[in-house]
Design a protein around this motif. Structure first.
Motif, short mmCIF file in Angstrom:
data_model
loop_
_atom_site.label_atom_id
_atom_site.label_comp_id
_atom_site.label_asym_id
_atom_site.label_seq_id
_atom_site.Cartn_x
_atom_site.Cartn_y
_atom_site.Cartn_z
N THR A 24 2.62 -10.52 10.40
CA THR A 24 2.50 -9.04 10.09
C THR A 24 1.28 -8.42 10.84
N GLU A 71 -4.82 -12.01 11.64
CA GLU A 71 -3.97 -12.84 10.78
C GLU A 71 -4.84 -14.39 10.58
N GLU A 109 11.58 -12.98 0.57
CA GLU A 109 12.11 -11.68 1.03
C GLU A 109 12.89 -11.13 -0.08
N GLY A 112 3.92 -7.24 3.37
CA GLY A 112 3.22 -6.74 4.42
C GLY A 112 3.90 -5.86 5.37
N ARG A 113 5.16 -5.51 5.03
CA ARG A 113 5.86 -4.88 6.08
C ARG A 113 6.20 -3.50 5.83
N THR A 114 5.78 -3.01 4.46
CA THR A 114 5.89 -1.51 4.14
C THR A 114 4.56 -1.05 3.82
N ILE A 132 -0.65 -9.64 2.76
CA ILE A 132 0.24 -9.73 4.02
C ILE A 132 0.65 -11.11 4.19
N SER A 133 1.55 -11.42 5.16
CA SER A 133 2.05 -12.85 5.32
C SER A 133 1.83 -13.00 6.66
N THR A 168 9.83 -8.60 3.95
CA THR A 168 8.87 -9.55 3.58
C THR A 168 7.64 -8.96 3.17
N ASN A 195 0.69 -15.76 0.78
CA ASN A 195 0.49 -14.33 0.89
C ASN A 195 -1.20 -14.23 0.67
N ASP A 211 4.91 -1.96 -1.23
CA ASP A 211 5.06 -3.31 -1.47
C ASP A 211 4.72 -3.87 -2.87
#
Length: 611
Positions: free
Chosen positions: A187, A193, A228, A293-295, A183-184, A291, A125, A300
């Motif tokens: 994303t 990225e 996750e 970086g998704r929210t 972030i991963s 995972t 991350n 997060d």
């Protein structure tokens, strides 16, 4: 059934596949001849090695040759009868070829390297901050100049967060000094990225161009991937434009809920009662797996800070309101197997990396085929091909509106030429295509000559059964009929009395209509079938009158309609077994006739040379 047969015949097809590389040279002599068709040692040996390794008991070449010859006979017969000229067959082969050719028409090595690179990124991350400069009304020059000025200020030591608050057009992160959180992989847009994962901690990326404008990325932290997590939350929403008094009341409510949870209140019940997330409150507040970086960054950070299932976060404020988060489960990054690889590949092939892969593939083709730019009417040459301006005009007519038409024409021509020559260039592809051709022919002709024929030939089935009746004798009696479950003994008496007056083919419909009207569900009529004595406790009790009365969930009683047979009364009582055996008989006679029709000659010295 047919799908299983098809899979088996496709496997069998590889035994009989014909290869375009068969030759009469001394280093690849013929091993056999069937009819007028010669089969090379190379072809036979390739498929012998491939398929005998699938068997626990590896056959000898001598044992294998008969199986190979039988399948080849069927292929020859199918071709003689014109099965390979049918349009449906040709369309099916064209479809398979398109699928099988796809991996050969790309730079697979670069694609796999990019997939593995992305997977490696998923293991880490990266915390990033972001400045975005939108391009307004197509004015790239102004946005670029502004971006260069910001980069210069950063290089002179200006604070990234201050510049983000002043200049960034990313309204989601502007107030936080550009902080996007961790972030991963997969994303962010790929250019962002790529910059984030290549940039050292504390450094910035310089200007990055995307369709949305110009960007500057700064990396502020790195850590191993958190995997996750599965969470649930209670959301107390914050109304837009709420005054300070309302905000304070909502904050106080959230704090009180958190206190109750700390004292042991049931989270799911509290979520159902208080959470204002309409889509999840009824499920105990449970959210999908996420995972990094998704929210929202605040959600997060709080969620991924939780360590053990059951842990709660303190109230977290986001743009949506206040959240109390509960950790339910955690799982690690999956291994890079088929599913994970396919998931990453689908992302790689949707962004700029697809262009890079395509460009690398074309470059390799140009090198392999000796591509040269031409002069005058000749645009270019490669292999035995000449690309002309006349050809370009025709290409443009067939592909209207295409950009960079010359390069598109060159790339299309190179790819089309490569596609047409795959069988000549790659032995494995040639074998695989022939495997599919022969496999479909085998399926089609076997379906017509054996499988469907056996099922439809009622006269032949009856005659075969009568001639082999002793093979189908039963050791135990059978009950042939239906079991009817009833809610109560009273309903069972009424249903059994009615059923006794009905033809067998109308029992199910009439009983359901009579006793299940209005959705009552007083009876359940099972499908008619044959039961073996001792194999089913319900049939044993109600049909064979033995054993203990079984417990049937939701029903108190049952009865059976049908008859008990000590032995089969016709082939229909053992139809599956008879059809299977009759198919074997048809197959045996078919092979016998084919061996009379086509001469088979095996070159024993060549066969003996195979180890």
């Amino acid at each position: 059934m047919k799908h299983a047969i098809y899979r088996s015949i496709m496997l069998a097809a590889s035994l009989a596949a014909s290869c375009v590389y068969a030759s009469a040279k001394n280093d690849n002599p013929r091993i056999m001849k069937i009819g007028d068709t010669g089969i090379s040692k190379e072809e036979f040996e390739y498929y012998y090695d491939k398929n005998s390794n699938l068997s626990k008991d590896r056959p000898t070449p001598e044992e294998y040759v008969d199986m190979f010859a039988n399948l080849k006979l069927k292929v020859l017969e199918a071709k003689e009868k014109g099965y390979d000229t049918v349009q449906a067959y040709q369309n099916e082969i064209a479809g398979y070829r398109k699928q099988l050719a796809a991996p050969y028409l790309t730079d697979d090595s670069l694609k796999n390297a990019l997939i593995e690179e992305e997977y490696a990124r998923l293991k880490e991350n990266v915390r990033v901050s972001h400045i975005m400069l939108r391009i307004i009304d197509g004015d790239t020059a102004t946005a670029y100049a502004k971006g260069k000025d910001i980069v210069d200020m950063l290089d002179k030591g200006e604070d990234f967060a201050r510049l983000a608050k002043e200049f960034s057009d990313d309204i989601r992160t502007k107030s936080r000094g550009g902080d996007m959180g961790f972030i991963s992989g997969m994303t962010l847009l790929y250019p962002l990225e790529d910059a984030a994962y290549k940039c050292p901690v504390g450094k910035h990326s310089g200007l990055i161009r995307t369709p949305y404008g110009y960007h500057i990325i700064k990396v502020t932290d790195r850590r191993p991937d958190k995997g996750e997590i599965l969470t649930a939350h209670i959301l107390i929403s914050k109304p837009g434009g709420a005054d300070s008094t309302t905000v304070e009341k909502l904050r106080s409510l959230t704090d009180s809920l958190y206190s109750e949870l700390e004292k042991g209140a049931d989270f799911a019940q509290m979520a159902a009662k208080y959470s204002q997330d309409g889509s999840n409150a009824g499920k105990g507040g449970e959210l999908p797996w996420i995972t990094v970086g998704r929210t929202n960054v605040y959600f997060d950070d709080a969620a991924f800070a939780l360590e053990n299932p059951g842990d709660l976060s303190k109230p977290v404020e986001t743009n949506y309101g206040w959240h109390i988060i509960k950790l339910i489960g955690r799982r690690n990054l999956p291994v890079l197997d088929g599913n994970m690889r396919s998931s990453i590949e689908s992302v790689v092939m949707r962004d700029q990396r697809r262009t890079a892969i395509a460009g690398s593939f074309i470059a390799k083709l140009k090198d392999y085929y000796g591509f040269k730019e031409g002069k005058g009417e000749t645009i270019a040459t490669f292999a035995d091909q000449k690309l002309t301006k006349e050809g370009l005009e025709q290409f443009c007519k067939e592909h209207p509106g295409i950009k960079d038409s010359v390069n598109a024409y060159i790339n299309f021509s190179l790819t089309e030429y490569e596609d047409a020559n795959l069988e000549n260039k790659y032995k494995d592809f040639a074998y695989l295509m022939q495997e599919y051709r022969d496999g479909i022919l085998l399926f089609n002709i076997s379906n017509d000559s054996v499988w469907q024929k056996a099922g439809k030939d009622t006269t032949g089935l009856e005659a075969y059964y009568e001639a082999h009746k002793e093979d189908y004798a039963w050791e135990l009696p059978r009950f042939k009929g239906r079991i009817i479950y009833c809610k109560t003994p009273e309903i069972r008496e009424q249903a059994e009395e009615l059923a006794a007056t009905l033809p067998a083919d109308s029992v199910s419909v009439v009983l359901k209509r009579t006793f299940n009207a209005g959705g009552k569900g007083d009876i359940q009529v099972l499908k008619a079938k044959t039961y073996i004595k001792g194999n089913d406790p319900v049939a044993d009790y109600y049909a064979f009158k033995q054993g203990k009365k079984p417990v049937i969930k939701g029903f108190e009683d049952a009865f059976a309609i049908g008859k008990i047979m000590e032995q089969p009364e016709s082939y229909k009582d053992v139809k599956g077994s008879v059809i299977n055996d009759y198919q074997k008989e048809l197959e045996r006679k078919w092979i016998e006739n084919l061996r009379k029709k086509y001469e088979i000659r095996v070159y024993q010295k060549v066969l003996d040379s195979i180890e």
